[in-house]
Each structure stands twice: as C-alpha cells, then as structure tokens.
Motif scaffolding. Structure first.
Motif, PDB file in Angstrom:
ATOM      1  N   PHE A  10      71.822  83.280  17.526  1.00 61.52           N
ATOM      2  CA  PHE A  10      71.740  84.146  16.349  1.00 61.52           C
ATOM      3  C   PHE A  10      72.038  85.596  16.724  1.00 61.52           C
ATOM      4  CE2 PHE A  10      69.191  86.773  13.398  1.00 61.52           C
ATOM      5  CZ  PHE A  10      69.785  86.396  12.193  1.00 61.52           C
ATOM      6  N   VAL A  11      71.539  86.055  17.874  1.00 60.22           N
ATOM      7  CA  VAL A  11      71.782  87.434  18.314  1.00 60.22           C
ATOM      8  C   VAL A  11      73.271  87.670  18.541  1.00 60.22           C
ATOM      9  CG1 VAL A  11      71.446  89.068  20.231  1.00 60.22           C
ATOM     10  CG2 VAL A  11      69.494  87.804  19.307  1.00 60.22           C
ATOM     11  N   CYS A  12      73.942  86.735  19.226  1.00 59.41           N
ATOM     12  CA  CYS A  12      75.385  86.867  19.461  1.00 59.41           C
ATOM     13  C   CYS A  12      76.144  86.903  18.135  1.00 59.41           C
ATOM     14  CB  CYS A  12      75.887  85.699  20.323  1.00 59.41           C
ATOM     15  SG  CYS A  12      75.305  85.729  22.028  1.00 59.41           S
ATOM     16  N   PHE A  13      75.705  86.081  17.197  1.00 55.61           N
ATOM     17  CA  PHE A  13      76.329  86.045  15.878  1.00 55.61           C
ATOM     18  C   PHE A  13      76.148  87.388  15.168  1.00 55.61           C
ATOM     19  CE2 PHE A  13      75.812  85.261  11.274  1.00 55.61           C
ATOM     20  CZ  PHE A  13      77.050  84.722  10.984  1.00 55.61           C
ATOM     21  N   ILE A  14      74.927  87.910  15.162  1.00 51.52           N
ATOM     22  CA  ILE A  14      74.621  89.173  14.478  1.00 51.52           C
ATOM     23  C   ILE A  14      75.391  90.338  15.104  1.00 51.52           C
ATOM     24  CG2 ILE A  14      72.812  90.894  14.101  1.00 51.52           C
ATOM     25  CD1 ILE A  14      72.754  88.619  12.121  1.00 51.52           C
ATOM     26  N   LEU A  15      75.475  90.369  16.431  1.00 54.45           N
ATOM     27  CA  LEU A  15      76.212  91.451  17.091  1.00 54.45           C
ATOM     28  C   LEU A  15      77.668  91.457  16.653  1.00 54.45           C
ATOM     29  CD1 LEU A  15      74.797  91.274  20.742  1.00 54.45           C
ATOM     30  CD2 LEU A  15      74.252  92.953  18.977  1.00 54.45           C
ATOM     31  N   ALA A  16      78.268  90.260  16.540  1.00 54.23           N
ATOM     32  CA  ALA A  16      79.659  90.178  16.087  1.00 54.23           C
ATOM     33  C   ALA A  16      79.793  90.540  14.611  1.00 54.23           C
ATOM     34  CB  ALA A  16      80.210  88.777  16.346  1.00 54.23           C
ATOM     35  N   THR A  38      80.420  80.633  21.072  1.00 54.22           N
ATOM     36  CA  THR A  38      80.497  80.203  19.669  1.00 54.22           C
ATOM     37  C   THR A  38      79.755  81.154  18.734  1.00 54.22           C
ATOM     38  OG1 THR A  38      78.600  78.718  20.006  1.00 54.22           O
ATOM     39  CG2 THR A  38      80.793  77.763  20.244  1.00 54.22           C
ATOM     40  N   GLY A  39      78.645  81.717  19.176  1.00 52.39           N
ATOM     41  CA  GLY A  39      77.908  82.667  18.344  1.00 52.39           C
ATOM     42  C   GLY A  39      78.745  83.902  18.039  1.00 52.39           C
ATOM     43  N   SER A  40      79.375  84.455  19.075  1.00 48.83           N
ATOM     44  CA  SER A  40      80.219  85.644  18.867  1.00 48.83           C
ATOM     45  C   SER A  40      81.477  85.284  18.086  1.00 48.83           C
ATOM     46  CB  SER A  40      80.589  86.276  20.214  1.00 48.83           C
ATOM     47  OG  SER A  40      81.297  85.357  21.029  1.00 48.83           O
ATOM     48  N   GLY A  41      82.009  84.073  18.324  1.00 56.17           N
ATOM     49  CA  GLY A  41      83.200  83.640  17.592  1.00 56.17           C
ATOM     50  C   GLY A  41      82.937  83.469  16.118  1.00 56.17           C
ATOM     51  N   ALA A  42      81.781  82.880  15.781  1.00 51.00           N
ATOM     52  CA  ALA A  42      81.424  82.690  14.370  1.00 51.00           C
ATOM     53  C   ALA A  42      81.231  84.032  13.671  1.00 51.00           C
ATOM     54  CB  ALA A  42      80.150  81.848  14.261  1.00 51.00           C
ATOM     55  N   GLY A  43      80.544  84.954  14.330  1.00 51.49           N
ATOM     56  CA  GLY A  43      80.310  86.268  13.736  1.00 51.49           C
ATOM     57  C   GLY A  43      81.592  87.050  13.515  1.00 51.49           C
ATOM     58  N   ALA A  44      82.590  86.818  14.371  1.00 48.14           N
ATOM     59  CA  ALA A  44      83.864  87.531  14.247  1.00 48.14           C
ATOM     60  C   ALA A  44      84.693  87.059  13.067  1.00 48.14           C
ATOM     61  CB  ALA A  44      84.680  87.370  15.532  1.00 48.14           C
ATOM     62  N   CYS A  45      84.264  85.961  12.404  1.00 47.65           N
ATOM     63  CA  CYS A  45      85.021  85.425  11.269  1.00 47.65           C
ATOM     64  C   CYS A  45      84.666  86.088   9.938  1.00 47.65           C
ATOM     65  CB  CYS A  45      84.796  83.907  11.156  1.00 47.65           C
ATOM     66  SG  CYS A  45      85.604  82.967  12.464  1.00 47.65           S
ATOM     67  N   VAL A  46      83.664  86.963   9.924  1.00 48.20           N
ATOM     68  CA  VAL A  46      83.386  87.702   8.682  1.00 48.20           C
ATOM     69  C   VAL A  46      84.601  88.568   8.368  1.00 48.20           C
ATOM     70  CG1 VAL A  46      80.867  87.712   8.919  1.00 48.20           C
ATOM     71  CG2 VAL A  46      82.212  89.523  10.001  1.00 48.20           C
ATOM     72  N   PRO A  47      84.825  88.932   7.090  1.00 47.65           N
ATOM     73  CA  PRO A  47      86.055  89.643   6.715  1.00 47.65           C
ATOM     74  C   PRO A  47      86.324  90.926   7.481  1.00 47.65           C
ATOM     75  CG  PRO A  47      84.903  88.855   4.764  1.00 47.65           C
ATOM     76  CD  PRO A  47      83.990  88.595   5.924  1.00 47.65           C
ATOM     77  N   TRP A  48      85.290  91.572   7.996  1.00 50.94           N
ATOM     78  CA  TRP A  48      85.490  92.809   8.751  1.00 50.94           C
ATOM     79  C   TRP A  48      85.443  92.554  10.254  1.00 50.94           C
ATOM     80  CZ3 TRP A  48      81.528  91.526   5.525  1.00 50.94           C
ATOM     81  CH2 TRP A  48      80.297  91.237   6.120  1.00 50.94           C
ATOM     82  N   GLY A  49      85.322  91.299  10.668  1.00 51.05           N
ATOM     83  CA  GLY A  49      85.323  90.952  12.082  1.00 51.05           C
ATOM     84  C   GLY A  49      86.743  90.823  12.620  1.00 51.05           C
ATOM     85  N   THR A  50      86.855  90.650  13.938  1.00 50.68           N
ATOM     86  CA  THR A  50      88.179  90.584  14.567  1.00 50.68           C
ATOM     87  C   THR A  50      89.017  89.449  14.007  1.00 50.68           C
ATOM     88  OG1 THR A  50      87.093  91.340  16.587  1.00 50.68           O
ATOM     89  CG2 THR A  50      89.352  90.595  16.789  1.00 50.68           C
ATOM     90  N   ALA A  51      88.429  88.236  13.951  1.00 53.34           N
ATOM     91  CA  ALA A  51      89.165  87.078  13.427  1.00 53.34           C
ATOM     92  C   ALA A  51      89.279  87.140  11.913  1.00 53.34           C
ATOM     93  CB  ALA A  51      88.483  85.782  13.862  1.00 53.34           C
ATOM     94  N   GLY A  52      88.195  87.529  11.245  1.00 56.16           N
ATOM     95  CA  GLY A  52      88.188  87.585   9.788  1.00 56.16           C
ATOM     96  C   GLY A  52      89.198  88.570   9.240  1.00 56.16           C
ATOM     97  N   ALA A  53      89.381  89.674   9.938  1.00 57.48           N
ATOM     98  CA  ALA A  53      90.355  90.672   9.479  1.00 57.48           C
ATOM     99  C   ALA A  53      91.765  90.104   9.505  1.00 57.48           C
ATOM    100  CB  ALA A  53      90.276  91.922  10.365  1.00 57.48           C
ATOM    101  N   VAL A  54      92.065  89.315  10.539  1.00 59.74           N
ATOM    102  CA  VAL A  54      93.391  88.682  10.628  1.00 59.74           C
ATOM    103  C   VAL A  54      93.559  87.657   9.509  1.00 59.74           C
ATOM    104  CG1 VAL A  54      94.876  87.218  12.053  1.00 59.74           C
ATOM    105  CG2 VAL A  54      93.540  89.042  13.112  1.00 59.74           C
ATOM    106  N   ILE A  55      92.523  86.845   9.287  1.00 57.13           N
ATOM    107  CA  ILE A  55      92.568  85.830   8.232  1.00 57.13           C
ATOM    108  C   ILE A  55      92.752  86.479   6.864  1.00 57.13           C
ATOM    109  CG2 ILE A  55      91.210  84.042   7.054  1.00 57.13           C
ATOM    110  CD1 ILE A  55      89.857  83.553   9.852  1.00 57.13           C
ATOM    111  N   CYS A  56      91.970  87.514   6.584  1.00 50.46           N
ATOM    112  CA  CYS A  56      92.081  88.222   5.299  1.00 50.46           C
ATOM    113  C   CYS A  56      93.453  88.856   5.141  1.00 50.46           C
ATOM    114  CB  CYS A  56      91.002  89.301   5.196  1.00 50.46           C
ATOM    115  SG  CYS A  56      89.357  88.683   4.821  1.00 50.46           S
TER     116      CYS A  56
END
Length: 435
Positions: free
Chosen positions: A104-110, A147-165
């Motif tokens: 959860f911490v890794c997810f929240i940080l991302a 996986t925690g950091s990867g999941a958190g990065a999928c939010v729209p303002w995250g590294t992966a989420g920004a690319v997806i959006c």
C-alpha cells in the motif's frame, strides 16, 4: 515505388530495431525512433518535415512534464520519504501484515507522483532490511515493490497513466481518458494484490517475526504544506471524476471536463514554487523524466508514420474477421509482457499496443476496459524482471552480493507468476468487469 504495406512493415520493423539499438548502445530509444520516422516518412513516403514533426505528441510531453514538475516537489523536499517511514513505523508490531502495508505504501507513493524507479530506489533498501529482521522472504518484498509502484503509476497523473491518457485523448475515446486510466489502475492494484496474497501464503509470510524500528522524524512545516497542496489537488481531480463515474450529473461533468490533471498540476507547481517548497531548477533538471518523455514521443512519432501508411485501417479490417476477443486479449497481454522483458513497458510497449487496443475496441464495439487493460497490464506485468529498470533497482536494494544473485532467480520466477495470473485475469474477462 514501394506501396504503403511496405512502409508499414518498415515502420514496425524500425520499432524493434530501435529497441535492439537501445539495448546495445544504452542510448534513448526515442532518438532512434525519430531518426527512422524521418527516413521512412520523408524519404520513403514523401511526407513534409512539418507534417512529420506534428506527429511528435505535445499532449503526452506536456502531461508528463506538468505532473512530474508538481509531484517532484514532494520528492525533492522529502515529504514522500517521511510519510512512508511514518506509515511503516505505525505498523511495526504487526509484522504478519507488513507486506500488505508496504504494498500500500509503494502504491500511495506512486499515486502521490513518485515514478516507479524513484519508489523502487527508495523503498527497496527499507523493505529488504525489514525482510531480514522479520524473516519474510525477499521475493515477497521484491514483488510488492515492483507491482505496488507500478499500480500507483497508472493513475491519470502517474508516469504510465499520463501516457495512457495522452494516447486515448487522440482517439474517439478522449472523453473517457481519465476513466480508462483509473480502471486500469484498479485492475492492476487488485490483480497484483491477489498475486501477492498467493505468494504470501506460498512463502509463509504469515510466520514473520516482530520487529522494532527507530521512531522516524515528523513532517516539517514545508513538508506539511506540500502534503496539503498535493491532497487538495488530488481531491479536486478525483472527487468530480469518481462522482461522474458513479452518478453522472451536469455539475461534476462540467468540473471533470476542466479539472484536468495537467492544468491542476501546473497550478499546484506554481503554488509550491511561490511558497518555496523545493528547488525548482533541480526538480526540472533531475525529477522530470525527460528520457521517458523522449522515448514515448519518439516511438509515438514512428507509429504515427505507420498510421499515415494505413496500418490502423489494416488492423481494423483484419480484426473485423472472426477472431475471438479472448484470443485478441491473450495476444495483447502475451506480446506486452514479452516485449517489456527487453525494453520499457511505459516508454515503448504501451505506446505500441494501446493504439491497437483502442482500434479494436472501436472496430468491434469491444469492452473498452478489458482491451486497454490487456494492452497496458501485459506491458507492466513483467516490471519485476531483473532486466527492467524497476527490477534492477529492486535488486540493488539488497546489500549482500550472494543474496542479490539468489534474488535475480526469484525475480524471474515471480515475474512469470505475475504475468501468468494477469493472462488468466484477462482471458477470463475479469479485467472487463468495470466497464
């Protein structure tokens, strides 16, 4: 004169050549992609240079730059590090559930804007030190960090989420870009959590010993102010967006249209700069992922040349055939996972597969969440691979050389386990339940 089919083949082949050159020379994939786009587009297809440069996605560049600038203040002034240490300290007497707390911490940080490599480099030494004290298997720690950091990065303002959006906004699904990213984030978080539970039980994480940690420092005035600004920005973006998904109405629809992550991030960055919450020049130089931006936009330009040659029309005509959706989902996840073993999932593989997933969805009226999740999560499933940036940073967090060698073998095995579960979740349609 070569026909368009030939230029399509050359463009796609150039993507893989760029990946190979990146692995061999360690230079940015985007530079090679731009060079190939120039050679194929201008000298082969007769495109004007001005038309070619328009294929360089300013939308993706601006989105990644703006969100990284804003959330970079929390990395620069230590807000995220102190926040993570305080959360871990509060659960030190509950060692049996500490893997889930760390996940959860890794997810929240991302979610708070730290890129997966930043989370991995910061959390890996902490997690492996905890593993040594509690007897928790290091493979559990490596998996939860990646996986925690990867999941958190999928939010729209995250590294992966920004690319997806950014890619979704260039299609007929532009109004759904925020929702696509959020649903992919949920699918990644829930899917990886289920795999973590399986690994936790298989490696007996429940036998963890109690641990005792030194009390961490408190958030100082600067960090408290930065955290308040971040939470305010998250609330402004999330409340209208989530309300619109659950109970659409004109008010939240209007707010959701204009409370865009990139513009809210710019306003947040101005507030942080005005209040002196960090070193703006250092954040621009060191925190904004310029390499990632160049890779994503460069690959996007090369794929734009392939699109000009008619590849999307070819894909759509092929997918109008009787190929089952389950097989298409399987191919996307398998190809995404395989390719991301050798190159960046966010920088190369998602830009390669996401347009195909969106094209299939439009052509076949398919499940949007299922198709986009297959394209993104296949690419992100192998993020723990020791050959990836995140995976190598995870290994680097282990102080003992012999343990690092053992960890590489465990990483490979766990990577295939995660990948296998993600394939299962995709072909059974579980990733489409939110649509």
């Amino acid at each position: 004169m070569m026909n368009n089919h030939g230029f399509m083949i050359f463009s796609l082949a150039a993507v893989f050549v760029a990946i190979v050159l990146n692995n061999k020379t360690k230079r940015n994939t985007g530079l090679y992609a731009i060079a190939f786009a120039y050679l194929i587009g201008c000298f082969g297809m007769g495109m004007k240079v001005s038309a070619l440069t328009q294929l360089f996605s300013v939308k993706i560049l601006f989105l990644l730059m703006s969100v990284s600038l804003f959330y970079g203040y929390a990395v620069n002034n230590g807000t995220l590090q102190v926040l993570a240490s305080q959360i871990i300290y509060r659960f030190q007497n509950r060692a049996k559930i500490i893997p889930f707390i760390l996940y959860f911490v890794c997810f929240i940080l991302a979610v708070f804007g730290a890129s997966p490599p930043v989370v991995c480099s910061f959390m890996a030494p902490i997690c492996f030190a905890i593993a040594a004290k509690t007897g928790i298997h290091p493979a559990i720690m490596g998996m939860l960090i990646a996986t925690g950091s990867g999941a958190g990065a999928c939010v729209p303002w995250g590294t992966a989420g920004a690319v997806i959006c950014g890619m979704a906004k260039d299609t007929q699904f532009s109004e759904h870009a925020f929702g696509i990213s959020m649903k992919i984030c949920f699918n990644f978080f829930a899917g990886a959590l289920l795999v973590l539970i399986v690994l936790y039980m298989a490696l007996k994480g429940y036998e963890a010993r109690p641990m005792y940690l030194k009390k961490p420092e408190r958030l100082n005035k600067v960090q408290k102010t930065n955290l308040l600004i971040v939470l305010t920005a998250l609330a402004v973006m999330l409340i209208p967006a989530l309300t619109e998904i659950v109970a659409p109405n004109p008010v939240t629809g209007y707010l959701n249209r204009y409370f865009d992550p990139q513009m809210i991030s710019i306003l947040g960055a101005i507030a942080c700069s005005a209040l002196g919450l960090g070193d703006e020049k250092k954040i621009i130089r060191d925190v904004i992922p310029w390499g990632t931006i160049l890779s994503v936009c460069g690959i996007n330009m090369l794929l734009g040349v392939a699109t000009e040659a008619g590849i999307m029309e070819l894909v759509e005509s092929f997918l109008h055939s009787d190929i089952s959706m389950g097989l298409i989902v399987l191919v996307l996840i398998v190809c995404g996972g395989f390719l991301s073993f050798f190159t960046g999932g966010v920088t190369v593989v998602i830009p390669l597969l996401m347009p195909i997933a969106l094209s299939v969805t439009a052509a076949r009226d398919a499940n949007l969440t299922l198709m986009t999740s297959a394209a993104a999560l296949g690419a992100l499933a192998t993020g723990m691979s020791p050959f990836s940036t995140g995976g190598s940073l995870v290994v680097a967090g282990i102080p003992d050389e012999d343990e690092r060698v053992k960890m590489v073998n465990w990483q490979l095995m766990v990577t295939f386990v995660v990948w296998g579960f993600f394939i299962l979740f995709g072909v059974t349609g579980l990733y489409g339940l939110l649509d």
